[in-house]
Design a protein around this motif. Structure first.
Motif, PDB file in Angstrom:
ATOM      1  N   ASP A   1      48.039  11.292  13.145  1.00 10.88           N
ATOM      2  CA  ASP A   1      47.122  10.447  12.382  1.00 10.88           C
ATOM      3  C   ASP A   1      47.445   8.969  12.536  1.00 10.88           C
ATOM      4  O   ASP A   1      46.551   8.115  12.443  1.00 10.88           O
ATOM      5  N   SER A   2      48.708   8.656  12.777  1.00  9.35           N
ATOM      6  CA  SER A   2      49.111   7.251  12.921  1.00  9.35           C
ATOM      7  C   SER A   2      48.540   6.614  14.192  1.00  9.35           C
ATOM      8  O   SER A   2      48.502   5.384  14.298  1.00  9.35           O
ATOM      9  N   ASP A   3      48.085   7.437  15.143  1.00 11.07           N
ATOM     10  CA  ASP A   3      47.498   6.908  16.375  1.00 11.07           C
ATOM     11  C   ASP A   3      45.982   6.792  16.290  1.00 11.07           C
ATOM     12  O   ASP A   3      45.344   6.262  17.202  1.00 11.07           O
ATOM     13  N   ILE A   4      45.407   7.289  15.223  1.00 12.37           N
ATOM     14  CA  ILE A   4      43.957   7.230  15.021  1.00 12.37           C
ATOM     15  C   ILE A   4      43.619   5.965  14.241  1.00 12.37           C
ATOM     16  O   ILE A   4      44.341   5.579  13.328  1.00 12.37           O
ATOM     17  N   THR A   5      42.538   5.302  14.640  1.00 14.36           N
ATOM     18  CA  THR A   5      42.181   4.038  13.976  1.00 14.36           C
ATOM     19  C   THR A   5      40.872   4.104  13.211  1.00 14.36           C
ATOM     20  O   THR A   5      40.641   3.277  12.327  1.00 14.36           O
ATOM     21  N   THR A   6      40.024   5.085  13.560  1.00 15.65           N
ATOM     22  CA  THR A   6      38.644   5.025  13.068  1.00 15.65           C
ATOM     23  C   THR A   6      38.111   6.418  12.779  1.00 15.65           C
ATOM     24  O   THR A   6      38.346   7.346  13.559  1.00 15.65           O
ATOM     25  N   GLU A   7      37.409   6.550  11.668  1.00 21.44           N
ATOM     26  CA  GLU A   7      36.746   7.802  11.314  1.00 21.44           C
ATOM     27  C   GLU A   7      35.298   7.505  10.945  1.00 21.44           C
ATOM     28  O   GLU A   7      35.025   6.668  10.087  1.00 21.44           O
TER      29      GLU A   7
ATOM     30  N   GLY B   1      38.906   2.024   5.334  1.00 20.32           N
ATOM     31  CA  GLY B   1      38.655   2.786   4.118  1.00 20.32           C
ATOM     32  C   GLY B   1      39.938   3.150   3.413  1.00 20.32           C
ATOM     33  O   GLY B   1      41.022   2.633   3.729  1.00 20.32           O
ATOM     34  N   ASP B   2      39.845   4.085   2.479  1.00 20.02           N
ATOM     35  CA  ASP B   2      40.990   4.473   1.664  1.00 20.02           C
ATOM     36  C   ASP B   2      42.121   5.087   2.478  1.00 20.02           C
ATOM     37  O   ASP B   2      43.291   4.983   2.100  1.00 20.02           O
ATOM     38  N   ASN B   3      41.783   5.723   3.619  1.00 22.73           N
ATOM     39  CA  ASN B   3      42.828   6.355   4.434  1.00 22.73           C
ATOM     40  C   ASN B   3      43.400   5.424   5.496  1.00 22.73           C
ATOM     41  O   ASN B   3      44.201   5.839   6.333  1.00 22.73           O
ATOM     42  N   GLY B   4      42.965   4.163   5.467  1.00 25.63           N
ATOM     43  CA  GLY B   4      43.503   3.193   6.413  1.00 25.63           C
ATOM     44  C   GLY B   4      42.799   3.149   7.740  1.00 25.63           C
ATOM     45  O   GLY B   4      43.259   2.462   8.666  1.00 25.63           O
ATOM     46  N   TRP B   5      41.685   3.872   7.875  1.00 30.86           N
ATOM     47  CA  TRP B   5      40.933   3.899   9.125  1.00 30.86           C
ATOM     48  C   TRP B   5      39.625   3.124   8.983  1.00 30.86           C
ATOM     49  O   TRP B   5      39.031   3.078   7.910  1.00 30.86           O
ATOM     50  N   GLU B   6      39.193   2.522  10.078  1.00 35.93           N
ATOM     51  CA  GLU B   6      37.855   1.935  10.134  1.00 35.93           C
ATOM     52  C   GLU B   6      36.820   3.013   9.805  1.00 35.93           C
ATOM     53  O   GLU B   6      37.031   4.193  10.083  1.00 35.93           O
TER      54      GLU B   6
END
Length: 306
Positions: free
Chosen positions: A231-237, A292-297
């Motif tokens: 998850d730390s490598d993901i930036t956007t959802e 957002g709340d999870n730290g992703w775009e």
């Protein structure tokens, strides 16, 4: 106020069905919002497996008609998603599906025999120039393609990554191939992603429900192939849950490749909304927008003016 009509997304995929699996819900969401969506498919998927018994004669070692059939499947899938601008790189039939085989470690590698016109053998500059022409015509602010491993190692996915990334550079150079149009720099580039933790959670629920055949050989608490990311490598959802049904309809349209009672549909109830309706990305060029709340775009166009 944001002018969604000025937003343009370009996706580069290897075969028909890859787009629906990876970003079908996002595509449908953006079309519904009035944003421009263009799909470029690099091959017709001539070497794909055929899951419909009555169509087995289309196989490459028989009538070799699968590519033309899958062109029709892609048309149907795009109709389900609402995408009206979809093209084949260089035109239909320019590059042939390269095929693949499985490595013992669980990822794809090139097949022992590869057709001379296979995409894997394509000249990189020639193939990229075909895409430069599309980029300069469409002028997208956002590009989506695969990571450097092509997700799971398929040679055509890897080649699509190379072509897309190189074309994005060439398209921005004013003096490169002026005959292909006015230079255009793509502001943001993303690679599609799948979450290791999210997939494990969904797979665990399947196993607890007694399903031992979907995603056979994958252990929710053990080794998974390398195409799942931390998850730390993901930036956007992109939350496109409201468009999950359209994505599933697009997947069903690719009937020779995807079984409606197979693993892609095994999570189609409650878990399907999470796994298939919320699509993940890794930003590799451009500045990230608000998170957002999870730290992703939450929007591929975040931070883009217009």
């Amino acid at each position: 106020m944001t002018d969604f009509a000025a937003h343009r997304l370009l996706l580069v995929h290897a075969h028909p069905d890859d787009e629906s699996i990876g970003q079908g819900a996002t595509m449908a969401k953006y079309v519904a919002e009035g944003r421009g969506v263009t799909l470029v498919t690099c091959t017709a998927g001539e070497m794909g497996e055929i899951l419909v018994p009555e169509l087995e004669h289309l196989a490459a070692d028989k009538d070799d008609g699968l590519g033309l059939h899958r062109r029709g499947e892609l048309d149907a899938a795009m109709a389900a998603l609402g995408v009206t601008d979809h093209r084949f790189l260089g035109g239909f039939g320019t590059y042939r599906d390269s095929g693949m085989k499985w490595h013992e470690d669980g990822h794809a590698i090139p097949a022992d025999e590869v057709h001379e016109n296979a995409f894997w053998h394509a000249d990189l500059t020639e193939a990229a120039s075909h895409l430069v022409s599309v980029i300069r015509e469409v002028r997208p602010q956002v590009l989506v393609t695969y990571d450097e491993f092509g997700g799971y190692g398929h040679p055509d996915h890897i080649q699509a990554h190379r072509v897309a990334m190189y074309a994005a550079q060439l398209a921005a150079v004013p003096s490169y191939r002026r005959d292909l149009g006015e230079a255009w720099e793509i502001a943001k580039i993303y690679w599609g992603a799948m979450s290791d933790s999210r997939f494990r959670d969904g797979l665990r629920k399947l196993r607890e429900a007694g399903d031992s055949t979907s995603f056979e050989g994958m252990d929710p608490d053990g080794y998974l192939p390398p195409f799942f990311l931390a998850d730390s490598d993901i930036t956007t959802e992109i939350d496109a849950v409201d468009f999950t049904e359209r994505k599933m309809a697009a997947l069903a349209a690719h009937a020779t490749q995807i079984e409606t009672d197979g693993p892609f549909f095994a999570l189609s109830n409650n878990e399907g909304q999470l796994v298939w309706g919320r699509e993940l990305f890794r930003l590799v060029k451009g500045k990230p927008g608000p998170v957002g709340d999870n730290g992703w775009e939450t929007d591929l166009f975040a931070g883009i003016e217009g």
